[in-house]
Design an enzyme around this catalytic site. Structure first.
Site, PDB file in Angstrom:
ATOM      1  N   HIS A 128       0.866  -1.183   0.000  1.00 58.01           N
ATOM      2  CA  HIS A 128       0.000   0.000   0.000  1.00 58.01           C
ATOM      3  C   HIS A 128       0.906   1.238   0.000  1.00 58.01           C
ATOM      4  O   HIS A 128       2.031   1.188   0.507  1.00 58.01           O
ATOM      5  CB  HIS A 128      -0.847  -0.050   1.280  1.00 58.01           C
ATOM      6  CG  HIS A 128      -1.900   1.002   1.400  1.00 58.01           C
ATOM      7  ND1 HIS A 128      -1.623   2.300   1.737  1.00 58.01           N
ATOM      8  CD2 HIS A 128      -3.251   0.935   1.240  1.00 58.01           C
ATOM      9  CE1 HIS A 128      -2.753   2.983   1.796  1.00 58.01           C
ATOM     10  NE2 HIS A 128      -3.758   2.179   1.498  1.00 58.01           N
ATOM     11  N   ASP A 204       3.188  -4.384   7.930  1.00 53.92           N
ATOM     12  CA  ASP A 204       1.940  -3.644   7.748  1.00 53.92           C
ATOM     13  C   ASP A 204       0.802  -4.653   7.888  1.00 53.92           C
ATOM     14  O   ASP A 204       0.498  -5.388   6.951  1.00 53.92           O
ATOM     15  CB  ASP A 204       1.920  -2.972   6.373  1.00 53.92           C
ATOM     16  CG  ASP A 204       0.573  -2.309   6.075  1.00 53.92           C
ATOM     17  OD1 ASP A 204      -0.309  -2.328   6.964  1.00 53.92           O
ATOM     18  OD2 ASP A 204       0.400  -1.779   4.965  1.00 53.92           O
ATOM     19  N   GLN A 207      -4.514  -4.918   7.143  1.00 54.80           N
ATOM     20  CA  GLN A 207      -5.563  -5.784   6.604  1.00 54.80           C
ATOM     21  C   GLN A 207      -5.584  -7.132   7.315  1.00 54.80           C
ATOM     22  O   GLN A 207      -6.504  -7.923   7.112  1.00 54.80           O
ATOM     23  CB  GLN A 207      -5.338  -6.018   5.099  1.00 54.80           C
ATOM     24  CG  GLN A 207      -5.416  -4.776   4.242  1.00 54.80           C
ATOM     25  CD  GLN A 207      -6.839  -4.283   4.031  1.00 54.80           C
ATOM     26  OE1 GLN A 207      -7.806  -4.975   4.356  1.00 54.80           O
ATOM     27  NE2 GLN A 207      -6.979  -3.081   3.524  1.00 54.80           N
ATOM     28  N   LYS A 230     -10.645  -0.471  10.425  1.00 55.95           N
ATOM     29  CA  LYS A 230     -10.843  -1.652   9.581  1.00 55.95           C
ATOM     30  C   LYS A 230     -11.290  -2.858  10.403  1.00 55.95           C
ATOM     31  O   LYS A 230     -11.548  -3.926   9.850  1.00 55.95           O
ATOM     32  CB  LYS A 230      -9.557  -1.985   8.824  1.00 55.95           C
ATOM     33  CG  LYS A 230      -9.289  -1.070   7.632  1.00 55.95           C
ATOM     34  CD  LYS A 230      -8.075  -1.533   6.868  1.00 55.95           C
ATOM     35  CE  LYS A 230      -7.915  -0.861   5.524  1.00 55.95           C
ATOM     36  NZ  LYS A 230      -7.777   0.587   5.534  1.00 55.95           N
ATOM     37  N   CYS A 372      -4.695   2.626  -3.621  1.00 55.59           N
ATOM     38  CA  CYS A 372      -3.454   3.125  -3.006  1.00 55.59           C
ATOM     39  C   CYS A 372      -2.315   2.136  -3.211  1.00 55.59           C
ATOM     40  O   CYS A 372      -1.513   1.902  -2.301  1.00 55.59           O
ATOM     41  CB  CYS A 372      -3.645   3.431  -1.528  1.00 55.59           C
ATOM     42  SG  CYS A 372      -4.904   4.652  -1.208  1.00 55.59           S
TER      43      CYS A 372
END
Lengths: 415, 177
Positions: A128, A204, A207, A230, A372
């Site tokens: 991302h 990261d 998600q 999220k 993104c």
């Protein structure tokens, strides 16, 4: 797979999400954009509302009982989030604005203190922008070199040359779950490879944390970024988990109130971790909501969330293939063990904007755009995709509605 | 919500399926500009060949949705053979139709042509018609009126204006050497 075979693994929590009762044109909403941001259950909304009505006050700086209660809620949220990702200690959780700020904190505060001209940072081709641009900024300011882990044809990381890429690297920063392809990366393996090369491992997990069990100690990572909005919590608050000794050694990111022990005319002394990284009044009400989101997800069980989404994803891949064959091209791995419910697709050569517009006429909410992740888009040879993403409140009917709406989109633009 | 047919008018779909003036022009003598829609990553390149203050030829390449592609296609038809003043007036009218930018000056005024920095310059005399009759068929914008429905879908306005903004940039761009 038949629907009957799948339903035993499905959970039914839709009714707990007030927004999902909203109707447009007297038809139900089909919300398939949770990789973008998730809806909030009643318990999160109530937690924030009640906190604001009964307990809201400044934290960490006033002696009165109300402020002490508010501070307890805020620090209690830190403990909840720490427990949720299996952190060793609550103080290893830094509250930020979102995962983007968490990654910026690592790149700017740790990076600027530790990286010098010629140093190597390794990223992957499926990151991302939040895990690209801060490193580009650092590259421009410091002259560091960026290297990129390529992808295989079916959208997994191509690890065949990983050791060579990591040779001499100072940082390996990568996603745990691609927001475009749905690919779940082998985090522990990647962390080990980074450490073998002497590089810092930054994950990261924006998600990943909402969609399955996350164990930062099991990953053995150094920094892990994620965000509340999220995972059924409010927007405006995210988190950075970091190893205690790394956080201690990292200079502050933003300066201001709350992050200091002392300020003099000739300088300042930062506060201990985590306050050192939480300059200014933090998102206090949002922290109460974040903790309620953690409670909500723990109540369901992240194993169950993952199983639900695997079932739905399998159903979606199978039925969309059956219905549309070559008319639909869904990106990412077919192996359900290696992917989550993020379905980026091309349909009938239609532009994603047009697909999402037609779908919206049936209240089917999907994202159209580059997500993104423009370097990944270029690799896929597209400028944009449509993306349907599933979460614990989605069901078989939502997937069927997506298929029905795609049918209509195809008819609408038929030559 | 407004109906899809407000957005996807038949003439729009026709230009989307069979875009006019697709391709490239040699630069020089043509100039070019590249426009991006940061929302979706779409990219169009507009080539414009200006001779004696008139758009002698124009072509568009790149990718985009039905709205951006049809708008670009209709734009090329509308501006070909027009003077730069007329084109700028047309751009202003088009954007005004989509509720963005300054409304164009009244048709009858001819004194705004040298207004400093004014994007909405009007032509005092367009060949073969009254000032402002830019489409030449008696209506203000002709086929382009089909894009009026986009205004009900605010997210898509940038799609409709992408080629137009890029055209203005191309006209202002230096001729490549």
């Amino acid at each position: 797979m038949t629907a009957a075979a799948t339903t035993s693994h499905l959970i039914d929590v839709r009714a707990e999400f007030p927004l999902l009762a909203r109707r447009f044109d007297d038809k139900p909403l089909v919300y398939l954009d949770s990789a973008n941001t998730s809806q909030k259950p009643e318990s999160v909304l109530v937690a924030m509302d009640e906190f604001a009505r009964t307990t809201y006050a400044p934290i960490n700086r006033s002696a009165y009982r109300l402020a002490a209660e508010a501070t307890d809620v805020y620090e209690g949220a830190r403990a909840s989030v720490a427990r949720f990702v299996n952190a060793r200690d609550a103080n290893e959780i830094v509250f930020t604005k979102n995962a983007t700020e968490s990654l910026n904190l690592v790149a700017r505060a740790w990076g600027e203190d530790n990286l010098h001209e010629g140093d190597v940072v390794v990223l992957t081709h499926m990151e991302h922008h939040a895990n690209i641009v801060p490193w580009h900024q650092l590259a421009a300011a410091r002259g560091i070199e960026l290297r990129w882990v390529p992808l295989t044809d079916d959208g997994e990381l191509d690890l065949s040359g990983l050791d060579a890429l990591l040779d001499g690297a100072k940082v390996f920063s990568f996603t745990a779950l691609s927001n475009v392809l749905g690919t779940i990366t082998p985090v522990r393996h990647l962390v080990d490879a980074a450490h073998t090369a002497g590089a810092l491992a930054v994950v990261d997990a924006c998600q990943h944390v909402p969609h399955g069990p996350t164990d930062v100690q099991g990953w053995d990572a150094d920094f892990v970024a994620f965000s509340s909005h999220k995972m059924c919590g409010p927007s405006g608050i995210g988190a950075l988990w970091g190893r205690a000794e790394l956080l201690d050694a990292t200079p502050p990111f933003l300066g201001g109130g709350n992050m200091i022990s002392d300020v003099r005319l000739d300088g300042f002394t930062p506060a201990p971790v985590p306050a050192k990284f939480e300059a200014g009044t933090p998102p206090i009400i949002e922290a109460a909501g974040f903790a309620a989101a953690v409670d909500f997800l723990e109540g369901i069980g992240m194993d169950n969330v993952r199983r639900h989404e695997m079932t739905l994803t399998d159903y979606a891949l199978t039925t969309l293939d059956e219905r549309f064959g070559d008319r639909i091209r869904i990106h990412g791995p077919r192996n359900i063990e290696h992917r989550a419910g993020v379905l980026s697709f091309e349909f009938d050569d239609l532009h994603p904007h047009d697909v999402s517009q037609i779908l919206d006429a049936d209240n089917v909410c999907v994202r159209a755009g580059h997500h993104c992740a423009k370097p990944l888009m270029r690799l896929l040879g597209v400028t944009a995709t449509a993306r349907a993403s599933l979460y614990l409140y989605n069901d078989i009917a939502d997937v069927d509605a997506l298929g029905d709406a795609l049918e209509r989109a195809g008819d609408y633009f038929a030559l | 919500m407004p109906g899809l047919d407000d957005l996807y008018r038949e003439i729009i779909l026709d230009h989307y399926r069979s875009p006019r003036n697709r391709g490239e022009l040699p630069t020089p003598p043509a100039r070019l500009a590249v426009g991006h829609n940061p929302l979706c990553g779409d990219e169009v390149t507009v080539y414009v060949d200006v001779e004696n203050g008139t758009v002698a030829d124009v072509k568009v390449s790149g990718q985009g949705c039905s709205i951006s592609q049809s708008s670009a296609s209709m734009m090329t038809q509308a501006v070909k053979g027009r003077s730069i003043d007329e084109v700028q007036s047309m751009v202003a009218r088009f954007k005004s139709m989509l509720s963005i930018g300054e409304p164009p000056p009244p048709r009858s005024t001819s004194s705004n042509g040298d207004r400093d920095g004014g994007a909405a310059t009007t032509s005092a005399s367009s060949p073969g018609g009254e000032a402002g009759d830019v489409s030449g068929d008696g209506s203000e914008l002709g086929d382009l009126e089909a894009l009026r429905g986009v205004v009900k879908f605010p997210v898509r306005i940038k799609c409709a204006t992408l080629a137009w903004n890029t055209l203005v940039e191309a006209i202002d761009a230096p001729i490549p050497t």
